[in-house]
Design an enzyme around this catalytic site. Structure first.
Site, PDB file in Angstrom:
ATOM      1  N   GLU A 126      -5.927  -3.832   0.386  1.00  0.00           N
ATOM      2  CA  GLU A 126      -6.140  -4.850   1.429  1.00  0.00           C
ATOM      3  C   GLU A 126      -7.320  -5.757   1.117  1.00  0.00           C
ATOM      4  O   GLU A 126      -7.595  -6.704   1.840  1.00  0.00           O
ATOM      5  CB  GLU A 126      -6.395  -4.157   2.777  1.00  0.00           C
ATOM      6  N   TRP A 141     -19.665  17.203  10.761  1.00  0.00           N
ATOM      7  CA  TRP A 141     -18.775  16.658   9.741  1.00  0.00           C
ATOM      8  C   TRP A 141     -19.233  17.116   8.361  1.00  0.00           C
ATOM      9  O   TRP A 141     -20.432  17.091   8.047  1.00  0.00           O
ATOM     10  CB  TRP A 141     -18.770  15.125   9.796  1.00  0.00           C
ATOM     11  N   LYS A 180     -14.051  18.562  10.075  1.00  0.00           N
ATOM     12  CA  LYS A 180     -14.899  18.692  11.263  1.00  0.00           C
ATOM     13  C   LYS A 180     -15.052  20.169  11.600  1.00  0.00           C
ATOM     14  O   LYS A 180     -14.147  20.804  12.119  1.00  0.00           O
ATOM     15  CB  LYS A 180     -14.281  17.944  12.445  1.00  0.00           C
ATOM     16  N   THR A 220       0.868  -1.179   0.000  1.00  0.00           N
ATOM     17  CA  THR A 220       0.000   0.000   0.000  1.00  0.00           C
ATOM     18  C   THR A 220       0.900   1.223   0.000  1.00  0.00           C
ATOM     19  O   THR A 220       1.958   1.213   0.623  1.00  0.00           O
ATOM     20  CB  THR A 220      -0.865   0.072   1.272  1.00  0.00           C
TER      21      THR A 220
HETATM   22  P1  AMP Z   1      -5.718   1.673  -2.504  1.00  0.00           P
HETATM   23  O1  AMP Z   1      -5.485   0.633  -1.495  1.00  0.00           O
HETATM   24  O2  AMP Z   1      -4.498   2.469  -2.823  1.00  0.00           O
HETATM   25  O3  AMP Z   1      -6.378   1.131  -3.703  1.00  0.00           O
HETATM   26  O4  AMP Z   1      -6.716   2.731  -1.857  1.00  0.00           O
HETATM   27  C1  AMP Z   1      -7.931   2.352  -1.298  1.00  0.00           C
HETATM   28  C2  AMP Z   1      -8.692   3.579  -0.899  1.00  0.00           C
HETATM   29  O5  AMP Z   1      -9.072   4.331  -2.050  1.00  0.00           O
HETATM   30  C3  AMP Z   1     -10.015   3.283  -0.229  1.00  0.00           C
HETATM   31  O6  AMP Z   1      -9.871   2.967   1.134  1.00  0.00           O
HETATM   32  C4  AMP Z   1     -10.768   4.580  -0.460  1.00  0.00           C
HETATM   33  O7  AMP Z   1     -10.379   5.584   0.451  1.00  0.00           O
HETATM   34  C5  AMP Z   1     -10.306   4.977  -1.840  1.00  0.00           C
HETATM   35  N1  AMP Z   1     -11.283   4.531  -2.834  1.00  0.00           N
HETATM   36  C6  AMP Z   1     -11.256   3.431  -3.601  1.00  0.00           C
HETATM   37  N2  AMP Z   1     -12.328   3.380  -4.415  1.00  0.00           N
HETATM   38  C7  AMP Z   1     -13.075   4.476  -4.139  1.00  0.00           C
HETATM   39  C8  AMP Z   1     -14.314   4.994  -4.621  1.00  0.00           C
HETATM   40  N3  AMP Z   1     -15.003   4.391  -5.575  1.00  0.00           N
HETATM   41  N4  AMP Z   1     -14.770   6.130  -4.072  1.00  0.00           N
HETATM   42  C9  AMP Z   1     -14.083   6.782  -3.102  1.00  0.00           C
HETATM   43  N5  AMP Z   1     -12.913   6.346  -2.622  1.00  0.00           N
HETATM   44  C10 AMP Z   1     -12.411   5.218  -3.123  1.00  0.00           C
END
Ligand code: AMP
Length: 547
Positions: free
Chosen positions: A331, A449, A444, A186
């Site tokens: 994850e 929020w 906030k 990540t």
């Molecule tokens: P990653 O592990 O780098 O793919 O990032 C995952 C994170 O991306 C998630 O926990 C969200 O915060 C964000 N994310 C993924 N898909 C979406 C979506 N469709 N809308 C908003 N946030 C998203």
């Protein structure tokens, strides 16, 4: 009493064997970094993956050994997907947009013994080679004719030389389905990246779910262009799903600009695609400027960041393409929810339909979701209450790599373990989940929020706005107030006061940002997401100074 069915483990090799046997003539088309278009079939790709598996054996790659890639979407990368996992080793896909010292750090942490790379990334390899103590060889993913004439990297190997002379027949071992098959780090904004390790079992189960009609919904009638990179969460599983269903694949290589993507989509008659919103914005801008259309493309899955309403509408109204919103994370392999419609939507049209399609969607089988308040108790599914989003399922992380048993999960009152996603969401009575924020991006204001995603979404529907980020900045009375950071579209002008007026009537008065600042570009992280932490640092005192 046990069931009396065959005990066949769920293995990644079974996907490519199936594709080669039952969809053997289906094409895999790649735009190569060498500049040309390469074509092969599943049958041929399987043969080459088998030759590669022999080559890996010859290089001494044993069970569970880590093999890294720094590569674009292309057929050689897909061969590595199948050869490395198929023979029982672990494919570590590295995001080349990480800083070089982060790349050498993840190589060391994963203990990668080999690194395969596309020629584009030779400068990175040259920078990090000496510091990668675990790496025995770097392999350039090209043929002899394109090998670099000079390089500071000693003993570099050539991919096509490795395959030459190897047998195209390899007996894929029958492995324990719980063995690691691939891993991905990540790109956290703080601290070192964390390794997520997928297994054969988790990958195959995820592939089944992703292939469902209300999952990614791909079929043997599709020509799929995965724009989402194979170095980030296995390109959302598309290299596996396509093999499972027998879809034609079109790999864009490094050419992700609007013009190259549009040309490839038209030339290869692409019907479906998948990627993050920022890539689609580039394509849509290019198509608008050049008055272009799609002849065959009808569907694209959009996730990784919130799908803006303006993009959803542009795809539907100008190009007759359904944008399917999906949500997940590294994850989670990554798929958690997909925004497919239900029968109850009947033939909903216009605003009502866009409202549904803008949400991140419903859980696919295998993933369960819930939102909880600060006390850990589940919140109602009423579309109003918002809380921390938790997930569980067989393709959701249990523990990070090298975490020494440290447990990221939380256990509820029933003793069930859940992974906290770090996202904040609402869930409707009919199960449609909507992300309101990343928990650290929530604004906030005086105890209330404000959803930064809602404000960004609205800002992006203004014709002069190319990119929008809404961040919480310090305020003397309300602790924090929203500040809107915008990038203008080229050649269009808009002032801050006009932008603020634009919000009136669409959101509550107290949610309207206090100010607007214009920047040339919003910093993007390694996976194309806005780095709001950088903006928060830069503009932290903006409102204090303005007073
Ligand atoms: P990653 O592990 O780098 O793919 O990032 C995952 C994170 O991306 C998630 O926990 C969200 O915060 C964000 N994310 C993924 N898909 C979406 C979506 N469709 N809308 C908003 N946030 C998203």
């Amino acid at each position: 009493m046990l069931g009396l069915m065959q005990d066949v483990p769920l293995l990644i090799s079974s996907l490519i064997v199936h594709a080669a046997r039952h969809h053997g003539d289906v094409e895999i088309v790649s735009r190569r970094v060498e500049g040309d278009i390469h074509r092969c079939t599943y049958h041929e790709l399987h043969r080459r993956a088998q030759r590669l598996a022999h080559a890996l054996d010859a290089l001494g790659v044993g069970s569970s050994a880590r093999v890294a890639t720094l590569a674009w979407n292309g057929y050689r990368h897909m061969e590595l997907y199948y050869a490395v996992a198929g023979k029982g080793a672990v494919l570590h896909t590295i995001n080349p947009r990480l800083a070089p010292d982060q790349i050498s750090w993840v190589i060391g942490d994963a203990q990668d013994g080999l690194v395969f790379f596309d020629l584009t990334f030779l400068p990175i390899i040259e920078k990090i080679a000496l510091s990668c103590k675990t790496v025995k060889a770097f392999v350039a993913m090209t043929d002899r004719a394109h090998m670099p004439a000079t390089t500071s990297v000693t003993g570099m190997l050539c991919y096509e030389d490795l395959l030459a002379g190897q047998s195209g027949h390899y007996v894929w071992p029958v492995l324990d389905e719980n063995l690691a098959s691939s891993m991905c780090y990540t790109s956290g904004t703080t601290g070192n990246p964390k390794g997520v390790v997928y297994s054969h079992r988790s990958t195959i189960l995820h592939t089944f779910a992703a292939a469902l009609p209300d999952g990614l919904g791909f079929s043997a009638r599709d020509v799929i262009l995965p724009v989402v990179p194979m170095f980030h969460v296995n390109a959302w599983g598309i290299p596996y799903v396509a093999a499972m269903v027998g879809a034609k694949l079109v790999f864009p290589g490094s050419a992700l600009d609007g013009k190259s993507l549009h040309e490839l989509i038209e030339a290869e008659k692409v019907t479906a695609s998948a990627g993050v919103p920022t890539v689609w914005q580039g394509l849509l801008n290019y198509m608008e400027q050049n008055d272009l259309h799609f002849s065959t493309m009808r569907r694209t899955v959009i996730g990784g960041a919130a799908l803006p309403q303006a993009m959803l509408r542009a795809f539907a109204e100008r190009y007759d393409v359904t944008a399917i919103h999906a949500w997940g994370m590294t994850e989670m392999s990554p798929l958690g929810t997909v925004c497919a419609l239900r029968a109850t939507h009947g033939d909903a049209k216009g605003e009502a339909l866009y409202r549904v399609r803008g949400k991140q969607g419903r859980a696919i089988f295998g993933v369960d979701i819930k939102i909880v308040g600060p006390d850990g108790n589940e919140l109602p599914w009423d579309g109003v209450a918002f809380g921390d989003l938790l997930v569980r399922g067989p393709w959701v992380v249990r523990e990070y790599f090298h975490a020494s048993g440290e447990n990221p999960l939380v256990t509820d009152a029933d003793g069930v373990a859940w992974f906290p996603t770090g996202d904040v969401a609402t869930i409707e009575a009919d199960g449609y989940m909507q992300i309101t924020d990343r928990s650290k991006d929530v604004i906030k204001s005086g105890g209330e929020w404000i959803s930064s995603i809602d404000i960004e979404n609205l800002a992006l529907s203004h014709p002069a706005v190319a990119m929008a980020a809404c961040i919480g900045v310090k305020h003397p009375k309300w602790d924090e107030r929203p500040l809107l950071v915008l990038v203008r579209k080229p050649g269009v002008d808009v002032e801050g006061a006009e932008m603020l007026r634009f919000f009136e009537g669409s959101i509550a008065k107290w949610q309207i940002p206090d100010d607007v600042v214009f920047v040339d570009a919003i910093p993007l992280g390694a996976t194309g997401k806005m780095q709001k932490n950088k903006l928060r640092e830069r503009f932290r005192d903006h409102l204090l100074q303005a007073k």
